[in-house]
Design a protein around this motif. Structure first.
Motif, PDB file in Angstrom:
ATOM      1  N   LYS A  99       0.844  -1.215   0.000  1.00 23.34           N
ATOM      2  CA  LYS A  99       0.000   0.000   0.000  1.00 23.34           C
ATOM      3  C   LYS A  99       0.872   1.256   0.000  1.00 23.34           C
ATOM      4  CE  LYS A  99      -1.977  -1.313   3.847  1.00 23.34           C
ATOM      5  NZ  LYS A  99      -1.298  -2.617   4.059  1.00 23.34           N
ATOM      6  N   THR A 100       1.855   1.272   0.908  1.00 21.88           N
ATOM      7  CA  THR A 100       2.746   2.439   0.960  1.00 21.88           C
ATOM      8  C   THR A 100       3.498   2.569  -0.361  1.00 21.88           C
ATOM      9  OG1 THR A 100       2.958   2.187   3.347  1.00 21.88           O
ATOM     10  CG2 THR A 100       4.633   3.517   2.261  1.00 21.88           C
ATOM     11  N   GLN A 101       3.856   1.399  -0.941  1.00 15.86           N
ATOM     12  CA  GLN A 101       4.600   1.429  -2.216  1.00 15.86           C
ATOM     13  C   GLN A 101       3.762   2.059  -3.337  1.00 15.86           C
ATOM     14  OE1 GLN A 101       7.986   0.227  -2.443  1.00 15.86           O
ATOM     15  NE2 GLN A 101       7.739   1.653  -4.137  1.00 15.86           N
ATOM     16  N   ILE A 156      -0.940  10.401   3.308  1.00 15.36           N
ATOM     17  CA  ILE A 156      -0.875  10.275   4.770  1.00 15.36           C
ATOM     18  C   ILE A 156      -0.882   8.781   5.078  1.00 15.36           C
ATOM     19  CG2 ILE A 156      -1.802  10.986   7.002  1.00 15.36           C
ATOM     20  CD1 ILE A 156      -3.333  13.200   5.641  1.00 15.36           C
ATOM     21  N   ASP A 157       0.299   8.290   5.460  1.00 22.61           N
ATOM     22  CA  ASP A 157       0.476   6.862   5.708  1.00 22.61           C
ATOM     23  C   ASP A 157       0.024   6.539   7.138  1.00 22.61           C
ATOM     24  OD1 ASP A 157       1.380   4.490   4.522  1.00 22.61           O
ATOM     25  OD2 ASP A 157       3.354   4.625   5.452  1.00 22.61           O
ATOM     26  N   GLU A 158      -0.475   5.324   7.317  1.00 21.81           N
ATOM     27  CA  GLU A 158      -0.795   4.820   8.663  1.00 21.81           C
ATOM     28  C   GLU A 158      -1.772   5.714   9.422  1.00 21.81           C
ATOM     29  OE1 GLU A 158      -0.029   1.942   9.506  1.00 21.81           O
ATOM     30  OE2 GLU A 158       1.771   1.358   8.419  1.00 21.81           O
ATOM     31  N   ILE A 159      -2.931   5.957   8.831  1.00 20.82           N
ATOM     32  CA  ILE A 159      -3.912   6.807   9.533  1.00 20.82           C
ATOM     33  C   ILE A 159      -4.512   6.094  10.744  1.00 20.82           C
ATOM     34  CG2 ILE A 159      -4.561   8.274   7.550  1.00 20.82           C
ATOM     35  CD1 ILE A 159      -7.204   6.484   7.561  1.00 20.82           C
TER      36      ILE A 159
HETATM   37 MG    MG Z   1       2.620   0.782   4.807  1.00 16.35          MG
END
Ligand code: MG
Ligand code: ADP
Length: 224
Positions: A99-101, A156-159
């Motif tokens: 997802k982050t990628q 915004i990562d890891e909400i």
């Molecule tokens: Mg991630």
């Protein structure tokens, strides 16, 4: 000689009332300078986005990907909807599913197109905002908020890693609502269940997300 250069040469000829001989070598040199300066701009936009090194290296490496993998299909679908009428979307699901990628690859594409993007985590966003309340802070609360409000793409990562206090909820809504109004793109990521995402963001944000983006479940196996 390209069209613009020809127009400039013609205008100079007209003003000097004499013929200006086109200089193809100078034209090519100008073209090289323009390309180098555009490269410097996109590189600086990419550096300023402050993406995590792990994901940055993969985004730059252009590792061959299996286009039929659901990760690749979701990635290209998302890249295709950015930069149009503004989407707010949330990637959720399996830890390690990339997802982050996908979000970092989107930043790579946006900055390569010459538009600004920013990567942050929910926690870092709130820490940056709180730091502005200190009397000796270099940036005001408004300046910090603007730095997250302005970019064409905000990740915004890891909400899921936030306290969901009233203040956080109101601030989050203010940020996402102003970006929705500006028709800029926002990508959120988390490892929550879709109903937990709705609870985390609240009905007003979820309603705005449904107009373009939405909650995207990444349920394929982890890459880790
Ligand atoms: Mg991630
Ligand atoms: N399509 C992919 N192929 C191979 N490795 C990947 C792919 N997408 C992501 N990765 C790598 O797998 C790891 C986990 O990806 P990440 O984006 O951090 O997952 P998530 O954010 O869903 O937890 C990272 O090292 C990332 O670079």
């Amino acid at each position: 000689m390209n069209h613009d250069a020809k127009a400039i040469t013609d205008e100079i000829s007209r003003r000097l009332r004499c013929a200006v001989v086109p200089d193809d070598e100078a034209d090519a040199r100008r073209q090289r300078w323009a390309t180098a300066s555009a490269d410097a701009t996109t590189e600086s936009l990419w550096q300023r986005a402050e993406v995590p090194r792990r994901h940055a290296e993969r985004a730059i490496a252009r590792v061959p990907i299996d286009e039929t993998h659901p990760w690749a299909r979701e990635r290209s679908r998302i890249l295709g909807i950015l930069g149009k009428s503004g989407v707010t979307l949330c990637l959720t699901g399996t830890r390690g599913s990339g997802k982050t990628q996908i979000a970092v690859d989107a930043i790579r594409a946006v900055t390569a197109a010459g538009r600004p993007a920013v990567f942050t985590t929910a926690q870092r966003f709130f820490i940056a905002l709180k730091a502005s309340y200190d009397g000796s802070a270099k940036r005001s609360e408004m300046q910090v908020l603007e730095s997250f409000r302005r970019p064409s793409l905000l990740v915004i990562d890891e909400i899921g890693n936030r306290s969901e206090s009233d203040w956080e909820n109101r601030t989050f809504f203010e940020l996402l609502d102003s970006r929705y109004g500006d028709m800029t793109d926002t990508i959120l990521t988390c490892n929550l269940e879709p109903q937990e995402v709705s609870a985390n963001l609240g009905p007003s944000i979820v309603s705005r997300m449904s107009e373009g983006g939405g909650i995207i479940r990444c349920s394929w196996p982890s890459f880790r």
